[in-house]
Design an enzyme around this catalytic site. Structure first.
Site, short mmCIF file in Angstrom:
data_model
loop_
_atom_site.label_atom_id
_atom_site.label_comp_id
_atom_site.label_asym_id
_atom_site.label_seq_id
_atom_site.Cartn_x
_atom_site.Cartn_y
_atom_site.Cartn_z
N SER A 119 0.87 -1.00 -0.18
CA SER A 119 -0.01 -0.02 -0.19
C SER A 119 0.78 1.20 0.03
CB SER A 119 -0.96 0.32 1.17
OG SER A 119 -1.59 -1.06 1.53
N GLU A 152 -4.93 -1.14 -8.93
CA GLU A 152 -3.68 0.05 -9.19
C GLU A 152 -2.51 -0.80 -9.58
OE1 GLU A 152 -3.05 2.65 -5.42
OE2 GLU A 152 -3.57 4.37 -6.75
N ASN A 190 -3.98 5.86 -1.96
CA ASN A 190 -3.34 6.11 -0.52
C ASN A 190 -3.00 7.38 -0.42
OD1 ASN A 190 -4.68 3.94 0.51
ND2 ASN A 190 -2.77 2.46 0.31
N1 3HC Z 1 -16.50 -10.69 0.09
C1 3HC Z 1 -17.50 -10.88 -1.07
N2 3HC Z 1 -18.61 -9.97 -1.16
C2 3HC Z 1 -18.53 -8.90 0.01
C3 3HC Z 1 -17.90 -8.86 1.00
C4 3HC Z 1 -16.64 -9.77 1.15
N3 3HC Z 1 -15.73 -9.78 1.83
N4 3HC Z 1 -18.42 -7.74 1.73
C5 3HC Z 1 -19.60 -7.35 1.19
N5 3HC Z 1 -19.74 -8.25 -0.13
C6 3HC Z 1 -20.71 -7.86 -1.08
C7 3HC Z 1 -22.15 -8.46 -0.50
O1 3HC Z 1 -22.39 -9.89 -0.77
C8 3HC Z 1 -23.16 -7.57 -0.96
O2 3HC Z 1 -23.21 -8.00 -2.25
P1 3HC Z 1 -24.75 -7.87 -3.03
O3 3HC Z 1 -25.14 -6.58 -3.19
O4 3HC Z 1 -24.59 -8.33 -4.53
O5 3HC Z 1 -25.80 -8.63 -2.46
C9 3HC Z 1 -22.51 -6.23 -1.36
O6 3HC Z 1 -21.09 -6.44 -1.20
C10 3HC Z 1 -22.75 -5.37 -0.21
O7 3HC Z 1 -22.39 -5.96 0.90
P2 3HC Z 1 -23.56 -5.64 2.31
O8 3HC Z 1 -24.70 -5.26 2.09
O9 3HC Z 1 -23.20 -6.91 3.17
O10 3HC Z 1 -22.80 -4.55 3.04
P3 3HC Z 1 -22.47 -3.28 2.87
O11 3HC Z 1 -23.46 -2.34 1.71
O12 3HC Z 1 -22.25 -2.29 3.86
O13 3HC Z 1 -21.23 -2.99 1.82
C11 3HC Z 1 -18.73 -2.85 1.59
C12 3HC Z 1 -19.89 -3.70 2.32
C13 3HC Z 1 -18.92 -3.21 0.24
C14 3HC Z 1 -17.49 -3.24 1.98
C15 3HC Z 1 -19.17 -1.18 1.60
O14 3HC Z 1 -19.27 -0.93 2.98
C16 3HC Z 1 -18.10 -0.43 0.95
O15 3HC Z 1 -18.11 -0.23 -0.28
N6 3HC Z 1 -17.11 0.03 1.90
C17 3HC Z 1 -15.90 0.93 1.30
C18 3HC Z 1 -14.92 -0.06 1.37
C19 3HC Z 1 -13.63 0.70 0.92
O16 3HC Z 1 -13.45 1.86 0.62
N7 3HC Z 1 -12.45 -0.04 0.76
C20 3HC Z 1 -11.28 0.49 0.12
C21 3HC Z 1 -10.18 0.37 1.41
S1 3HC Z 1 -8.77 0.99 1.04
C22 3HC Z 1 -7.99 -0.17 0.67
O17 3HC Z 1 -8.15 -1.30 0.85
C23 3HC Z 1 -6.46 0.26 0.24
C24 3HC Z 1 -5.24 -0.12 1.28
O18 3HC Z 1 -4.11 -0.06 0.68
C25 3HC Z 1 -5.55 0.86 2.56
#
Ligand code: 3HC
Length: 284
Positions: A119, A152, A190
């Site tokens: 990251s 990325e 990031n």
């Molecule tokens: N694996 C597979 N599918 C998943 C999952 C997982 N771990 N978590 C959620 N899902 C799917 C669910 O099955 C659901 O699918 P559907 O709509 O087709 O039924 C969909 O995602 C939405 O899930 P939920 O309804 O359970 O929950 P939310 O609506 O709260 O969504 C989330 C969860 C997708 C994680 C949402 O909160 C989100 O988009 N969050 C932002 C995450 C983000 O910004 N990530 C980037 C982080 S930065 C990074 O990683 C970089 C590093 O270097 C720091």
């Protein structure tokens, strides 16, 4: 060069997510975990995620079984010798990653590509641990890997056009939209995300408001799916701190400077979702 087998080093939440999307794209996957417990835990994690997908009608049961049949867990890096592309996703420690890259360089065939899911660390610096710096790049995935569309690709100073083209193709097979980012601190995402999270934690520490209120303001006011404090919990507070520290050390930019509260929380084991407690509490 055609990629048929992907090696994954490290089976934390990012490693397991990368294993899952690679299996679903039809690749054979070899996952390396350093100790006995991690490999079955990784396999169980991938299995349970695939079973959830089957339960939600997104994946056929036989496809899930076939995907799991393409997964092999190994205990020695040497067993990654059959991989055409290895994606490393261990902790954010330069020396650890360099050691792995150095070992893999002597194990993998000359044409194989070495990618890091780092990251924050410099891809150009990691590449110097190998004799094939042109075949080293960053493949930075986002959490949760099966859901987030972006990949990325980070081009180090030595990364060749051919290496990037192959990674772009693999990214497309994994169902990701790829962008190419320069090897500068934080790449693109990031560079923007960490100052935002750091500012949110600092402001919360200074008494801006309850965690739920700060996060609700962002969700309702800007349409983000998660507020910054819940997002830090999802990433892992230890990981967030390691990224902030690395970016601060490499750039000197005050926007990356970790707030004292983040450091204290990590020191007492409040790591976010994975430990059950961060800015919010989670059922485990
Ligand atoms: N694996 C597979 N599918 C998943 C999952 C997982 N771990 N978590 C959620 N899902 C799917 C669910 O099955 C659901 O699918 P559907 O709509 O087709 O039924 C969909 O995602 C939405 O899930 P939920 O309804 O359970 O929950 P939310 O609506 O709260 O969504 C989330 C969860 C997708 C994680 C949402 O909160 C989100 O988009 N969050 C932002 C995450 C983000 O910004 N990530 C980037 C982080 S930065 C990074 O990683 C970089 C590093 O270097 C720091």
């Amino acid at each position: 060069m055609i990629v048929q087998t992907i090696g994954v080093v490290g089976c934390g939440q990012m490693g397991a997510g990368i294993v899952e999307v690679s299996l679903l794209a039809g690749y054979d996957v070899i996952v390396y975990g350093r100790n006995e417990d991690i490999r079955p835990a990784c396999q169980a994690r991938v299995r349970s995620s695939l079973e959830r997908a089957v339960g939600r009608g997104k994946l056929a049961a036989d496809e899930a079984e076939a995907a799991l049949g393409r997964l092999r867990g190994v205990a020695h890096l040497a067993e990654l010798a059959a991989a055409d592309l290895v994606i490393e996703c261990v902790a954010e420690e330069l020396a650890l990653k360099q050691g792995i890259f150095h070992s893999l360089d002597s194990i993998l065939p000359p044409a194989a590509i070495l990618a890091s899911n780092t990251s924050s660390l410099s891809i150009s610096q990691l590449a110097l641990a190998t004799g094939r710096p042109d075949k080293v790049l960053g493949m930075h995935f986002f959490n949760p890997v099966p859901v987030m569309r972006l990949l990325e690709l980070v081009r180090g100073l030595h990364t060749s056009d051919e290496t990037l083209a192959i990674a772009r193709k693999v990214g497309a097979y994994l169902g990701k939209i790829t962008i190419t980012a320069p090897d500068s601190p934080g790449f693109i995402v990031n560079r923007l995300l960490i100052p935002y999270i750091v500012e949110a934690i600092g402001a919360y520490e200074a008494g801006l408001g309850e965690a739920a209120l700060v996060d609700s303001a962002v969700k309702l006011g800007m349409g983000h799916p998660l507020g910054p404090l819940a997002l830090a919990d999802l990433i892992g507070l230890d990981v967030t701190l390691a990224i902030a520290d690395t970016l601060y050390a490499s750039s000197g930019a005050p926007s990356f400077k970790a707030p004292p509260l983040l450091r204290r929380m990590v020191a007492v084991g409040r790591l976010g979702r994975k430990s059950g407690q961060g800015f919010f509490e989670y059922r485990r």
